[in-house]
Each structure stands twice: as structure tokens, then as C-alpha cells.
Design an enzyme around this catalytic site. Structure first.
Site, PDB file in Angstrom:
ATOM      1  N   HIS A  52     -48.902  32.274   7.943  1.00 40.24           N
ATOM      2  CA  HIS A  52     -49.735  31.769   6.853  1.00 40.24           C
ATOM      3  C   HIS A  52     -50.916  31.033   7.470  1.00 40.24           C
ATOM      4  O   HIS A  52     -50.819  30.484   8.571  1.00 40.24           O
ATOM      5  CB  HIS A  52     -48.937  30.804   5.980  1.00 40.24           C
ATOM      6  CG  HIS A  52     -47.879  31.469   5.170  1.00 40.24           C
ATOM      7  ND1 HIS A  52     -47.280  30.858   4.102  1.00 40.24           N
ATOM      8  CD2 HIS A  52     -47.301  32.698   5.263  1.00 40.24           C
ATOM      9  CE1 HIS A  52     -46.385  31.662   3.567  1.00 40.24           C
ATOM     10  NE2 HIS A  52     -46.371  32.784   4.258  1.00 40.24           N
ATOM     11  N   GLU A  54     -52.129  28.202   6.893  1.00 41.04           N
ATOM     12  CA  GLU A  54     -51.863  26.797   7.195  1.00 41.04           C
ATOM     13  C   GLU A  54     -51.073  26.630   8.494  1.00 41.04           C
ATOM     14  O   GLU A  54     -51.355  25.723   9.274  1.00 41.04           O
ATOM     15  CB  GLU A  54     -51.083  26.138   6.043  1.00 41.04           C
ATOM     16  CG  GLU A  54     -51.802  26.173   4.718  1.00 41.04           C
ATOM     17  CD  GLU A  54     -51.446  27.372   3.848  1.00 41.04           C
ATOM     18  OE1 GLU A  54     -51.541  27.250   2.616  1.00 41.04           O
ATOM     19  OE2 GLU A  54     -51.081  28.442   4.401  1.00 41.04           O
ATOM     20  N   CYS A  82     -47.206  26.603   0.358  1.00 45.17           N
ATOM     21  CA  CYS A  82     -45.814  26.896   0.020  1.00 45.17           C
ATOM     22  C   CYS A  82     -44.898  25.864   0.687  1.00 45.17           C
ATOM     23  O   CYS A  82     -45.360  24.993   1.428  1.00 45.17           O
ATOM     24  CB  CYS A  82     -45.456  28.304   0.495  1.00 45.17           C
ATOM     25  SG  CYS A  82     -45.356  28.461   2.303  1.00 45.17           S
ATOM     26  N   CYS A  85     -45.118  25.811   4.611  1.00 48.19           N
ATOM     27  CA  CYS A  85     -46.338  25.175   5.108  1.00 48.19           C
ATOM     28  C   CYS A  85     -46.326  23.676   4.837  1.00 48.19           C
ATOM     29  O   CYS A  85     -46.732  22.883   5.694  1.00 48.19           O
ATOM     30  CB  CYS A  85     -47.556  25.847   4.492  1.00 48.19           C
ATOM     31  SG  CYS A  85     -47.738  27.576   5.015  1.00 48.19           S
TER      32      CYS A  85
END
Length: 152
Positions: A52, A54, A82, A85
Site C-alpha cells: 500500500h 502508506e 486501512c 496501514c
């Protein structure tokens, strides 16, 4: 640079992710007024479910600072993080998170879950929904609209 400028940089990363066929999500980390790391969603390109934007930007910033603790840093993300993260952000001790669009399906900063600033956890950070929400949401809507039309 101000919040809108940092979010513009994150949105630029999101557009690049979308152009590469990834879900258009981008992130940057600011430290002492400058961007020290940039990232975009790379799950498909890296064949990595943890890639991801992040997570990638946290790793990059830690290398720049030479420390896994990111005290004094702000993460700007185009979509509400999410649970994975958000958990990583807690471990890095970020000072602040600014996200553009809320994520009503998987957001862990208040939309679905409230992982950040949970009363049983030991780290607190400022969390703000900032600028760029409409542009980020439109990037996501367009991406998924195009995906659905390709599949039919």
C-alpha cells in the site's frame, strides 16, 4: 508548503498509480517542511498485498531519517488508511496523518474502524481529513468505473 501543497504531491502519486493500472492511491511524508518520501499503490506491480502507498512511504521515510520512528513527520494520504496501514503508523510514532477521501469500506481512521488513537494503544497522533477529498474520490470512482466497463 502547506497541507494543500503536500496533498497535491500525494494526488500526483495517486494519478501515477492509476496510470500504471493500480488503485489510484498516493502518499507523501513531510518532515521539517519538506517532502522526504513519496509512494504510490504498488500491490499489483510488486505482487505484494502489503504494498500500500502508506506502507511504502513509511519504509522510505525511515530510510531517509535512519530511524523507524518518524517523530516530527506528517503522512499525507489520498485515501483513509486501512487497519494494516494505521497499525504501521502507530508503530512509527508519526505526529500527524492527513487524508483526503474517507474509505467507507475499509477505513480504519473512523469510517469503519478507529485504530488510530484507540484508548488502549500507547501512541496518539493528530488525524485530520484534509484537502483533496473530491479529487481523490473522483480518481477512485473513475478507476473503478473503467474497471467495471472493461469486465463487461
Amino acid at each position: 508548503m502547506t497541507d494543500p501543497g503536500f496533498m497535491d504531491a500525494a494526488l500526483a502519486e495517486a494519478r501515477l498509480a492509476g496510470q500504471a493500472g493500480e488503485v489510484p492511491i498516493g502518499a507523501v511524508i513531510e518532515h521539517e517542511g519538506a517532502i522526504i518520501a513519496r509512494a504510490q499503490q504498488s500491490v499489483l506491480r510488486r505482487l505484494d498485498p502489503t504494498a500500500h502507498a502508506e506502507i511504502i512511504v513509511l519504509r522510505a521515510a525511515a530510510k531517509v531519517l535512519g530511524n523507524y520512528r518518524l517523530n516530527g513527520c506528517t503522512l499525507y494520504a489520498t485515501l483513509e488508511p486501512c487497519a494494516m496501514c494505521a497499525g504501521a503508523m502507530i508503530h512509527t510514532r508519526l505526529d500527524r496523518l492527513v487524508f483526503a477521501a474517507p474509505d467507507p469500506k475499509a477505513g480504519a481512521c473512523g469510517s469503519v474502524l478507529s485504530v488510530l488513537n484507540h484508548p488502549r494503544l500507547n501512541h496518539r497522533m493528530w488525524v485530520e481529513q484534509g484537502p483533496g477529498a473530491e479529487e481523490s474520490a473522483e480518481l477512485l470512482r473513475s478507476f473503478f468505473r473503467e474497471r467495471r466497463s472493461e469486465q463487461s
